[in-house]
Design an enzyme around this catalytic site. Structure first.
Site, mmCIF file in Angstrom:
data_model
loop_
_atom_site.group_PDB
_atom_site.id
_atom_site.type_symbol
_atom_site.label_atom_id
_atom_site.label_comp_id
_atom_site.label_asym_id
_atom_site.label_seq_id
_atom_site.Cartn_x
_atom_site.Cartn_y
_atom_site.Cartn_z
ATOM 1 N N ASP A 414 0.824 -1.205 0.000
ATOM 2 C CA ASP A 414 0.000 0.000 0.000
ATOM 3 C C ASP A 414 0.861 1.259 0.000
ATOM 4 O O ASP A 414 1.932 1.304 0.608
ATOM 5 C CB ASP A 414 -0.892 -0.020 1.249
ATOM 6 N N GLU A 469 1.117 -0.521 -5.132
ATOM 7 C CA GLU A 469 0.181 0.577 -5.387
ATOM 8 C C GLU A 469 1.031 1.842 -5.478
ATOM 9 O O GLU A 469 1.357 2.452 -4.464
ATOM 10 C CB GLU A 469 -0.854 0.709 -4.270
#
EC number: 2.4.1.18
Length: 735
Positions: A414, A469
């Site tokens: 993330d 990401e």
């Protein structure tokens, strides 16, 4: 006499929780012909030393009414094995003395930890049930180099930090203690006294393998041996996983918020357990044709509204979903069904909850001390100091543990962009340049390379996939670390997602002015290995659900979504779709509610769901649609410039020459005789029509097939006249 058995200075320091070395005075200490035994047991009425057979060896006198006891027992040759019989006001307890045990952790493993070896974190830190000198108990170890004192506290000692102060293993900064007589299931935390004398709020174990269910915050001793001995049935899957070319096989990922995918409203809206999810989610994912399920973060997190992106226990599956071995059972059953399992993983930041990592030992241990580096302005969280050797090892060990202990097939990392740039979301003067004066976070670059090398190396099970990401144009995210890249296997294509969603939001009459948004992604489509993400981030915070973004009436919105899905599944790149989007949920994602499954009572929504199922199945069955996802040779434009009609056409192919052609009409105007160049002569079968009646469309199309004739068009020697349905995508394949 008592003064010689227990020095006053030691008594005062122990009772005040300030003693620098409790093992120097507590437990057994030899004198000529006898052994002095000292203990701190606040609240005890009396204490006796017993032999293992129960014979009394001596009485420990109360030398301080606050709970200090001391006495002598016979030496009888070597160091005696004795038990402490403690008379509490309401019961007698007979236990081994925690301070009768020597050092626990090997110097070599501590040196490996200090050197940044992630595997060493797994080998030494956390709470581990163990048997030492024929005594069962739990070995606790925690890193807190700047603490003046660390104690383990729990139900087993009344949460009293004076009972079990730990031993500091210099120079590693690791504190250790073996507590006899307890085992798996015990709740515990650490009580730390900072270097400045402050007693900090009780801290959860950073390396806990299990936790209490929120809102409770204690760590729980996990049955590590049972987890490590879990009866896996996925040997075939794990053997085949590294042998499959991850870049050439189909990937269609169903992104799931485990807490809300299917709540139980009749039981206070609780989340489903892992076993319940295995019964319901796995067959659903399998039936829908998805190849993988990706969970939003499942490491324990205190605040449900964070969706898991603010974890406090990086090694522990959230207790919201039941015992931690339930997650192992889920993964095992997913693999048996042919479904891979990915987990979102958060190394960029952590919350400042008082029981968590923030100011863990009274200093900025896991985070940066300078708020220009250590506080995230967007999320008001603490930023991991990944440049610190032990912190980087701690985080990489967490990812390694998910791969080893739970057989996850990959992690999606993330907020990588927030790690790579020192000025991310920061104004001038609010960030610290790197050593060269630049904005690049060199420490994060080194950490991410180390992370990927670890997960792709011998320490991890073979075949683990890493996905970034990363929302910027940072070069080489998926390039090998040896070539200067970050080493990820895939990267989310955020640019493609933003551009194409912006296009389909436009009224069809205006789409001609935004045509390039649909074609620009192919300019860089093969510069990295991409996943096309329609994730949870696109259906929250007022953005609207996917179908709600589309203009027009309900029919046009659903038709546009179907056409867009057809475009996406034919486009180069692996696929990801967030739960609820597969049946065109109108509402945004809400973490405290369940997707609106009742919409499936409506034929239009069942049609969208059926379309996604068929897209997945066809995508997996047609090598042309996935084998060269990451290579320019697998794609060619046929029509990329018909902005006036908002029509696109392109060919997908594999190395064996298999072909699929996609044609998209993003206006509500049917095109009765639209010529499209085709790469081969003869009959072309209509493989997919998003306007088909079973999907909720008008059933306009080409009666199942078209013939390519020797009429050159769009750079091809053959072409066919097609009927293009309104707001629809067609896929054609040579018959």
């Amino acid at each position: 006499m008592t003064d010689t058995l227990f020095e006053r200075s030691d008594i005062d320091a122990l009772l005040a929780g300030r003693h620098p070395d409790p093992f120097a005075c507590l437990g057994p200490h030899g004198q000529t012909g006898q052994v002095v035994v000292r203990a701190v047991l606040p609240g005890a009425k009396s204490v006796h030393a017993l032999s293992p057979e129960g014979a009394e060896l001596g009485t420990l006198a109360c030398v301080d009414r606050a709970g200090c006891f001391a006495g002598t027992i016979p030496r009888n040759g070597g160091a005696p094995h004795y038990l402490l019989a403690i008379d509490w006001p309401d019961a007698r307890q007979v236990i081994d003395d925690a301070y009768a045990f020597g050092t626990l952790l090997d110097d070599a493993v501590l040196a490996r930890f200090s050197a940044g070896d992630p595997a060493a974190v797994l080998d030494c830190l956390g709470a581990t049930p163990a048997r030492i000198d024929d005594t069962d108990g739990v070995r606790f170890a925690v890193w807190a180099p700047n603490a003046q004192r660390v104690s383990v506290v729990g139900d087993f000692n009344g949460w009293d930090g004076r009972r079990h102060p730990m031993r500091l293993r210099r120079p590693s900064g690791v504190w250790e203690l073996f507590v006899p007589g307890i085992g798996a299931g015990e709740c515990y935390k650490y009580e730390l006294r900072a270097a400045d004398g402050r007693v900090l709020p009780h801290k959860s174990d950073p390396c806990a393998r299990a936790t209490e269910a929120p809102p409770r915050t204690a760590s729980v001793v996990a049955d590590v041996a049972a987890l490590d001995a879990f009866a896996w049935h996925d040997e075939g899957w794990m053997h085949a996983r590294p042998r499959a070319d991850r870049y050439r096989v189909p990937w269609s990922i169903y992104e799931v918020h485990a807490e809300s995918w299917q709540r139980v409203p009749e039981e206070m809206n609780r989340s489903a357990t892992w076993d319940e999810l295995a019964e319901r989610l796995i067959p659903y994912v399998q039936g829908m044709g998805f190849t993988h399920v990706e969970f939003m973060p499942i490491a324990e997190y205190p605040f449900g509204g964070s969706w898991g992106y603010q974890p406090v226990a990086q090694f522990a599956p959230s207790a919201r979903f039941g015992p931690v071995d339930g997650f192992a059972r889920f993964v095992d059953r997913a693999h048996a069904a042919g479904i891979g399992v990915l987990v979102d993983w958060v190394p960029a930041h952590f919350p400042d909850d008082p029981h968590g990592l923030a100011q863990f030992d009274g200093t900025a241990l896991y985070e940066h001390a300078d708020p220009r580096e250590g506080l995230h302005p967007d999320w008001h969280t603490c930023v991991f100091n990944v440049g610190r050797t032990e912190v980087g090892a701690f985080l990489a060990a967490s990812a390694l543990a998910w791969a080893r202990r739970y057989h996850v097939d990959g992690i999606r990392v993330d907020a990588v962009a927030s790690m790579l740039y020192r000025d991310y979301s920061r104004a001038e003067g609010e960030w610290v340049p790197n050593v060269h004066g630049g904005r690049e976070n060199l420490e994060s670059v080194a950490f991410l390379r180390m992370l990927n090398d670890t997960l792709h190396g011998a320490a991890a099970p073979a075949g683990v996939v890493t996905v970034a990401e990363e929302s910027t144009a940072w070069p080489g995210v998926t390039a090998p670390t040896g070539d200067g890249g970050l080493g990820f296997d895939f990267k989310w294509n955020m640019g493609w997602m933003h551009d194409t969603l912006a296009y389909v939001r436009e009224d069809p009459v205006h789409r001609r002015y935004h045509h390039d948004r649909m074609t620009f992604g192919l300019v860089y489509a093969f510069s990295e290995r991409f996943v096309l993400p329609l994730s949870h981030d696109e259906v929250v915070h007022g953005k609207g659900s996917l179908v709600a973004k589309m203009p027009g009436d309900a029919w046009q919105r659903l038709a546009t979504l179907r056409a867009y899905f057809g475009f996406m599944w034919a486009h180069p790149g692996k696929k990801l779709l967030f739960m609820g989007s597969e049946f065109a949920q109108w509402a945004e994602f809400a973490h405290d509610a369940t997707p609106h499954w009742d919409l499936l009572d409506a034929p239009a929504h069942r049609g969208v769901q059926r379309l996604v199922r068929d897209l997945n199945r066809t995508y997996a069955a047609e090598p042309a649609l996935h084998a060269l996802d990451c290579h320019a040779a697998g794609f060619s434009w046929l029509i990329g410039d018909d902005r006036d009609n908002s029509v696109f056409a392109f060919a997908r192919r594999d190395e064996a020459g298999h072909l699929v052609v996609a044609i998209c009409n993003f206006t509500p105007v049917p095109r009765a005789s639209y010529r499209v160049g085709l790469p081969a002569p003869g009959q072309w079968r209509e493989l997919m029509n998003t306007d088909a009646a079973p999907y909720g469309g008008t059933n306009a199309g080409n009666d199942g097939a078209v013939w390519a004739e020797a009429v050159p068009a769009h750079g091809e020697a053959w072409s066919a006249l097609l009927r293009l349905p309104p707001l629809a995508t067609l896929w054609l394949r040579p018959a």
